[in-house]
Design a protein around this motif. Structure first.
Motif, mmCIF file in Angstrom:
data_model
loop_
_atom_site.group_PDB
_atom_site.id
_atom_site.type_symbol
_atom_site.label_atom_id
_atom_site.label_comp_id
_atom_site.label_asym_id
_atom_site.label_seq_id
_atom_site.Cartn_x
_atom_site.Cartn_y
_atom_site.Cartn_z
ATOM 1 N N ALA A 20 24.768 37.653 94.135
ATOM 2 C CA ALA A 20 24.312 39.019 94.407
ATOM 3 C C ALA A 20 23.172 39.520 94.287
ATOM 4 C CB ALA A 20 25.688 39.576 94.637
ATOM 5 N N ASP A 21 22.541 39.471 92.223
ATOM 6 C CA ASP A 21 21.933 40.374 92.517
ATOM 7 C C ASP A 21 20.551 39.632 92.721
ATOM 8 O OD1 ASP A 21 20.353 42.457 90.907
ATOM 9 O OD2 ASP A 21 19.700 40.552 89.079
ATOM 10 N N ILE A 22 20.302 38.560 92.228
ATOM 11 C CA ILE A 22 19.326 37.262 92.535
ATOM 12 C C ILE A 22 19.596 37.130 93.944
ATOM 13 C CG2 ILE A 22 18.652 34.845 92.972
ATOM 14 C CD1 ILE A 22 18.328 35.631 90.195
ATOM 15 N N SER A 23 20.471 37.045 94.876
ATOM 16 C CA SER A 23 20.254 37.167 96.203
ATOM 17 C C SER A 23 19.906 38.627 96.878
ATOM 18 C CB SER A 23 21.386 36.886 97.166
ATOM 19 O OG SER A 23 21.990 35.166 96.931
ATOM 20 N N ARG A 24 20.206 39.510 96.135
ATOM 21 C CA ARG A 24 19.356 40.977 97.388
ATOM 22 C C ARG A 24 18.034 40.865 96.193
ATOM 23 N NH1 ARG A 24 20.685 45.063 99.740
ATOM 24 N NH2 ARG A 24 20.291 47.344 98.735
ATOM 25 N N ARG A 25 17.031 40.656 95.731
ATOM 26 C CA ARG A 25 16.166 41.074 95.125
ATOM 27 C C ARG A 25 15.569 39.766 94.421
ATOM 28 N NH1 ARG A 25 16.614 46.664 91.672
ATOM 29 N NH2 ARG A 25 17.494 47.507 92.843
ATOM 30 N N PRO A 26 15.234 38.845 94.968
ATOM 31 C CA PRO A 26 14.309 37.649 94.290
ATOM 32 C C PRO A 26 13.066 38.188 94.212
ATOM 33 C CG PRO A 26 14.698 37.969 96.586
ATOM 34 C CD PRO A 26 15.255 39.257 96.486
ATOM 35 N N ARG A 27 12.051 37.838 92.778
ATOM 36 C CA ARG A 27 11.373 38.088 92.121
ATOM 37 C C ARG A 27 10.841 36.960 92.199
ATOM 38 N NH1 ARG A 27 12.770 42.592 90.170
ATOM 39 N NH2 ARG A 27 10.482 42.067 88.724
ATOM 40 N N THR A 28 10.244 35.820 92.779
ATOM 41 C CA THR A 28 9.244 35.027 93.708
ATOM 42 C C THR A 28 9.133 34.005 95.338
ATOM 43 O OG1 THR A 28 10.483 32.657 92.601
ATOM 44 C CG2 THR A 28 8.988 34.098 90.767
ATOM 45 N N ASP A 29 8.318 33.591 95.231
ATOM 46 C CA ASP A 29 8.256 32.879 96.662
ATOM 47 C C ASP A 29 9.648 31.727 97.235
ATOM 48 O OD1 ASP A 29 6.460 35.199 97.048
ATOM 49 O OD2 ASP A 29 4.736 33.223 97.170
ATOM 50 N N TYR A 30 9.674 31.142 95.963
ATOM 51 C CA TYR A 30 10.770 29.795 95.542
ATOM 52 C C TYR A 30 12.198 30.567 95.842
ATOM 53 C CZ TYR A 30 14.396 26.278 93.598
ATOM 54 O OH TYR A 30 15.110 26.124 93.596
ATOM 55 N N ILE A 31 12.541 31.669 95.151
ATOM 56 C CA ILE A 31 13.637 32.442 94.782
ATOM 57 C C ILE A 31 13.554 33.393 96.487
ATOM 58 C CG2 ILE A 31 15.371 33.955 94.243
ATOM 59 C CD1 ILE A 31 13.660 33.733 91.539
ATOM 60 N N ALA A 32 12.882 33.208 96.936
ATOM 61 C CA ALA A 32 13.013 34.548 98.471
ATOM 62 C C ALA A 32 12.872 32.877 99.368
ATOM 63 C CB ALA A 32 11.273 35.412 98.913
ATOM 64 N N SER A 33 12.648 32.132 99.092
ATOM 65 C CA SER A 33 12.613 30.179 100.142
ATOM 66 C C SER A 33 14.046 30.192 100.588
ATOM 67 C CB SER A 33 11.920 29.602 99.732
ATOM 68 O OG SER A 33 11.881 28.705 100.692
ATOM 69 N N LEU A 34 14.845 29.968 98.898
ATOM 70 C CA LEU A 34 16.374 29.883 98.491
ATOM 71 C C LEU A 34 17.007 30.140 99.424
ATOM 72 C CD1 LEU A 34 16.681 27.125 96.735
ATOM 73 C CD2 LEU A 34 17.794 29.348 95.164
ATOM 74 N N VAL A 35 17.008 31.685 99.355
ATOM 75 C CA VAL A 35 17.976 32.653 99.683
ATOM 76 C C VAL A 35 17.536 33.298 100.731
ATOM 77 C CG1 VAL A 35 18.812 33.525 97.874
ATOM 78 C CG2 VAL A 35 16.409 34.780 98.989
ATOM 79 N N GLY A 36 16.633 32.671 101.968
ATOM 80 C CA GLY A 36 16.676 33.449 103.161
ATOM 81 C C GLY A 36 15.751 34.377 103.505
ATOM 82 N N LEU A 37 14.489 35.019 102.369
ATOM 83 C CA LEU A 37 13.908 36.033 102.795
ATOM 84 C C LEU A 37 12.461 36.148 102.503
ATOM 85 C CD1 LEU A 37 16.329 38.419 100.217
ATOM 86 C CD2 LEU A 37 16.579 38.574 102.672
ATOM 87 N N ASN A 38 12.331 36.926 103.705
ATOM 88 C CA ASN A 38 11.031 37.250 103.645
ATOM 89 C C ASN A 38 10.276 37.930 102.290
ATOM 90 O OD1 ASN A 38 9.361 36.479 106.118
ATOM 91 N ND2 ASN A 38 11.036 37.450 106.595
ATOM 92 N N LEU A 39 9.691 37.299 101.359
ATOM 93 C CA LEU A 39 9.097 38.414 100.456
ATOM 94 C C LEU A 39 7.621 39.031 99.878
ATOM 95 C CD1 LEU A 39 10.410 39.826 97.283
ATOM 96 C CD2 LEU A 39 9.397 37.406 96.533
ATOM 97 N N TYR A 40 7.056 40.575 99.621
ATOM 98 C CA TYR A 40 6.066 40.925 99.462
ATOM 99 C C TYR A 40 5.430 41.819 98.005
ATOM 100 C CZ TYR A 40 6.629 39.509 104.203
ATOM 101 O OH TYR A 40 6.060 38.418 105.548
ATOM 102 N N GLN A 41 4.998 41.637 97.580
ATOM 103 C CA GLN A 41 5.124 42.799 96.334
ATOM 104 C C GLN A 41 3.710 43.474 96.901
ATOM 105 O OE1 GLN A 41 4.338 40.136 93.032
ATOM 106 N NE2 GLN A 41 4.542 42.406 91.588
ATOM 107 N N GLY A 42 3.685 44.753 96.671
ATOM 108 C CA GLY A 42 3.063 45.855 97.006
ATOM 109 C C GLY A 42 3.098 47.172 95.773
ATOM 110 N N HIS A 43 2.070 48.032 96.744
ATOM 111 C CA HIS A 43 2.329 49.466 95.581
ATOM 112 C C HIS A 43 3.041 50.094 96.161
ATOM 113 C CE1 HIS A 43 1.106 52.816 93.546
ATOM 114 N NE2 HIS A 43 0.498 51.973 92.298
ATOM 115 N N ALA A 44 4.137 51.180 96.314
ATOM 116 C CA ALA A 44 4.418 52.064 96.861
ATOM 117 C C ALA A 44 4.113 53.439 96.586
ATOM 118 C CB ALA A 44 6.401 51.807 96.837
#
Length: 376
Positions: A247-271
């Motif tokens: 559940a944690d991996i699916s909800r909070r991917p930290r690399t492009d590979y993991i995001a692709s694996l769980v089917g999410l768009n993923l970006y890194q930036g400054h909030a």
């Protein structure tokens, strides 16, 4: 310090018989696996408690199979150490190495590797016989394991007479018959067709739930990992890049590979509050109020496409160009580039109504409530 073995100081070969589970905090797997092979270096720290199923997940060449072979004793460690239930199985610094046949480890190989000339019963009895169990007793134990797997009626069948799912269960029974303290499964469902895979996956989950020791599963299939494992260890380039529950991996991917694996768009930036600034001038509005480096993720299904600039309440609006379309389950996955490279999932009807094709210019909208931001 050198760990190279010299001819006059060979590593110690320690015979460790299969024993009752260790009690206390030392029980389970505690390993640091370091293997140098040419230009590739594997360096993983793995720990798991009895009854836990650990999945090693990663792209081809990440080091998953090398890790499995190191745990089995088929590939020697360059450095690190391997302990199981508090017992040291390997320590290159001390020139200690337990040979594979003496480790309390069971292995289910990807292609099962059943002995073609033996019946299912004798395949399963092979392990106990190698551990000194008399033939009659070993066959009785094997019959019991086959019955547990729902294969009592196939005891006399040779591997060529078994279906893929049946062969997988015989291989699992053979691995479990020696009562291992570590069970290794190398892509155990890869050889099955889609329909058989569904049924066998459910059965394997039941068997693993009842396994009292540590199980380590190697797979490239995210669904197998999510269904079968209690905890995922994601490996890229011989290193752990993320670890946690499915559940944690699916909800909070930290690399492009993991995001692709769980089917999410993923970006890194400054909030800065509810606004996350990416490279350049592109921003994403989120519901979370954060400050500093963050990841932002959202599913492709959350993206809506329009041919004309919409009058929408969505907080996120980007101009984009279609670069590709492909079937994805019962939907069409649309790849887009422009203000923000992203993926969108649409129905076939929506793709037709929008007349989408590579080169089409569209507007993409995304509600802030569909995003998930978390610290990087």
């Amino acid at each position: 310090m050198s760990t190279r073995t010299t001819r006059d100081t060979p590593p110690t070969e320690v015979t460790a018989p299969t024993a009752a589970p260790a009690a206390g905090p030392a029980a389970g797997l505690d390993a640091r696996l370091v293997v140098d092979r040419g230009g590739f270096r594997l360096d993983l720290r793995l720990a798991a408690a009895p009854g836990e199923v650990l999945a090693l997940l990663g792209p081809n060449g990440a080091g998953k199979t090398t890790a499995l072979r190191a745990l089995a004793g088929l590939t020697p460690l360059t450095a690190g150490a391997l302990r199981l239930d508090g017992r040291e199985l390997e320590d290159p610094e001390r020139r200690l190495r337990t040979p594979p046949e003496a480790r309390p480890v069971g292995v289910v190989f990807q292609d099962y590797l059943l002995f073609p000339h033996l019946t299912a019963l004798d395949n399963v009895a092979f392990g106990p016989r190698c551990h000194g169990v008399p033939k009659a007793e070993a066959r009785a134990q094997a019959a019991d394991w086959l019955a547990r797997m729902g294969l009592a009626g196939h005891a006399g069948a040779k591997p060529r007479r078994l279906s893929g799912g049946q062969a997988q269960r015989v291989a699992l029974a053979r691995a479990l018959a020696t009562r291992p303290r570590l069970l290794l499964l190398d892509e155990p469902l890869a050889a099955l067709d889609a329909r058989t895979r569904l049924d066998v996956r459910a059965g394997l989950r039941r068997h693993l739930a009842g396994f009292e020791a540590v199980a380590v599963l190697v797979t490239h299939d995210p669904l197998d990992a999510m269904v079968l494992a209690d905890r995922l260890v994601v490996i890229e380039d011989g290193r752990i890049v993320q670890e946690g529950t499915p559940a944690d991996i699916s909800r909070r991917p930290r690399t492009d590979y993991i995001a692709s694996l769980v089917g999410l768009n993923l970006y890194q930036g400054h909030a800065d509050g509810h606004t996350v600034r990416l490279d350049g001038t592109t921003t994403i509005t989120t519901t979370e109020n954060l400050t500093g480096p963050v990841f932002v993720a959202f599913p492709p299904a959350a993206v809506t496409l329009h041919r004309d600039r919409p009058d929408s309440s969505a907080r996120n609006l980007w101009r984009a160009s279609v670069t590709g379309l492909e079937s994805h389950g019962d939907q069409i996955r649309v790849a887009l580039t422009g203000d923000l490279p992203l993926l969108a999932d649409l129905t076939t009807l929506a793709v037709a109504d929008l007349d989408l094709h590579p080169g089409s210019t569209v507007w993409a909208t995304l509600k802030a409530t569909q995003t998930h931001a978390y610290p990087a």
